[in-house]
Design a protein around this motif. Structure first.
Motif, PDB file in Angstrom:
ATOM      1  N   SER A   1       1.873   5.299   0.872  1.00 20.55           N
ATOM      2  CA  SER A   1       1.964   6.017   2.139  1.00 20.55           C
ATOM      3  C   SER A   1       1.144   7.302   2.111  1.00 20.55           C
ATOM      4  CB  SER A   1       3.435   6.335   2.436  1.00 20.55           C
ATOM      5  OG  SER A   1       3.945   7.124   1.382  1.00 20.55           O
ATOM      6  N   CYS A   2       0.041   7.296   1.393  1.00 17.79           N
ATOM      7  CA  CYS A   2      -0.817   8.479   1.329  1.00 17.79           C
ATOM      8  C   CYS A   2      -1.509   8.673   2.681  1.00 17.79           C
ATOM      9  CB  CYS A   2      -1.865   8.339   0.237  1.00 17.79           C
ATOM     10  SG  CYS A   2      -1.157   8.335  -1.411  1.00 17.79           S
ATOM     11  N   THR A   3      -1.891   9.919   2.956  1.00 20.79           N
ATOM     12  CA  THR A   3      -2.483  10.221   4.258  1.00 20.79           C
ATOM     13  C   THR A   3      -3.870   9.615   4.395  1.00 20.79           C
ATOM     14  OG1 THR A   3      -3.301  12.313   3.385  1.00 20.79           O
ATOM     15  CG2 THR A   3      -1.177  12.349   4.529  1.00 20.79           C
ATOM     16  N   ASN A   4      -4.638   9.567   3.315  1.00 24.23           N
ATOM     17  CA  ASN A   4      -5.982   8.993   3.381  1.00 24.23           C
ATOM     18  C   ASN A   4      -6.063   7.835   2.383  1.00 24.23           C
ATOM     19  OD1 ASN A   4      -8.638   8.430   3.711  1.00 24.23           O
ATOM     20  ND2 ASN A   4      -9.357  10.523   3.429  1.00 24.23           N
ATOM     21  N   PRO A   5      -5.892   6.589   2.849  1.00 20.45           N
ATOM     22  CA  PRO A   5      -5.842   5.467   1.911  1.00 20.45           C
ATOM     23  C   PRO A   5      -7.175   5.193   1.219  1.00 20.45           C
ATOM     24  CG  PRO A   5      -5.791   4.670   4.158  1.00 20.45           C
ATOM     25  CD  PRO A   5      -5.676   6.161   4.233  1.00 20.45           C
ATOM     26  N   PHE A   6      -8.292   5.654   1.818  1.00 20.37           N
ATOM     27  CA  PHE A   6      -9.586   5.386   1.195  1.00 20.37           C
ATOM     28  C   PHE A   6      -9.822   6.277  -0.023  1.00 20.37           C
ATOM     29  CE2 PHE A   6     -10.132   4.014   5.586  1.00 20.37           C
ATOM     30  CZ  PHE A   6     -10.493   2.699   5.338  1.00 20.37           C
ATOM     31  N   LEU A   7      -9.165   7.429  -0.084  1.00 22.92           N
ATOM     32  CA  LEU A   7      -9.307   8.316  -1.233  1.00 22.92           C
ATOM     33  C   LEU A   7      -8.145   8.205  -2.199  1.00 22.92           C
ATOM     34  CD1 LEU A   7     -10.622  11.526   0.553  1.00 22.92           C
ATOM     35  CD2 LEU A   7     -11.929   9.797  -0.673  1.00 22.92           C
ATOM     36  N   CYS A   8      -7.171   7.387  -1.861  1.00 19.95           N
ATOM     37  CA  CYS A   8      -5.974   7.255  -2.677  1.00 19.95           C
ATOM     38  C   CYS A   8      -6.291   6.485  -3.953  1.00 19.95           C
ATOM     39  CB  CYS A   8      -4.900   6.523  -1.883  1.00 19.95           C
ATOM     40  SG  CYS A   8      -3.453   6.201  -2.860  1.00 19.95           S
TER      41      CYS A   8
ATOM     42  N   GLN B   1       0.839  -1.186   0.000  1.00 14.26           N
ATOM     43  CA  GLN B   1       0.000   0.000   0.000  1.00 14.26           C
ATOM     44  C   GLN B   1       0.874   1.236   0.000  1.00 14.26           C
ATOM     45  OE1 GLN B   1      -2.816  -0.002   3.118  1.00 14.26           O
ATOM     46  NE2 GLN B   1      -4.187  -1.376   2.048  1.00 14.26           N
TER      47      GLN B   1
ATOM     48  N   LYS C   1      -6.672   1.497  -5.732  1.00 10.75           N
ATOM     49  CA  LYS C   1      -8.036   1.230  -6.173  1.00 10.75           C
ATOM     50  C   LYS C   1      -8.037   0.616  -7.565  1.00 10.75           C
ATOM     51  CE  LYS C   1     -10.315   4.357  -3.235  1.00 10.75           C
ATOM     52  NZ  LYS C   1     -11.332   5.296  -3.029  1.00 10.75           N
TER      53      LYS C   1
END
Length: 134
Positions: A25-32, A23, A36
């Motif tokens: 290292s974005c701050t918000n993985p659900f919007l990354c 995965q 997806k």
């Protein structure tokens, strides 16, 4: 709690690009967008369809309903073709991802089986040595 961890693991596996990918290292993985995959809802409308529909709306406001219906029919036909192509693309991607997941599971199962066979073999050797020493 176990069910929630299982569901979260399955979601992580389903949203990763490939099996074994890490995965981001974005701050918000659900919007990354790194993790997806495509879904039916993410399809963008073709710009030509948008233009046809806008033209049809303008023609309707100018009381040229016949021409507006023609543009609307073109837009619907083009959008339907795009939707069918998108659906096929998403289904093929899901099938390929499932195959990759199965291959990953098969490889891990083979390593576990080999490790287990080695443990059983050493246990049998130790047991036969102990029996001989009695």
């Amino acid at each position: 709690e176990q069910r929630m961890t299982f569901v979260s693991q399955m979601l992580k596996m389903a949203t990763c690009e490939e099996v074994g990918s890490t995965q981001c290292s974005c701050t918000n993985p659900f919007l990354c967008h790194h993790n997806k995959t495509a879904s039916y809802r993410l399809r963008k409308t073709n710009p030509l369809v948008v233009k046809y529909r806008a033209a049809a709306q303008r023609l309707r406001t100018n009381k040229r309903v016949g021409e507006a219906d023609e543009y609307e029919a073109r837009a619907d036909e083009l959008d339907n073709d795009e939707r069918v192509a998108w659906t096929k693309k998403v289904e093929e991607a899901a099938i390929q991802k499932g195959a990759r997941m199965i291959e990953g599971q098969r490889a891990s199962a083979e390593t576990m089986r080999a490790r287990n066979n080695a443990i059983v073999r050493t246990m049998k050797e130790r047991a036969t040595e102990r029996i001989k020493s009695l």
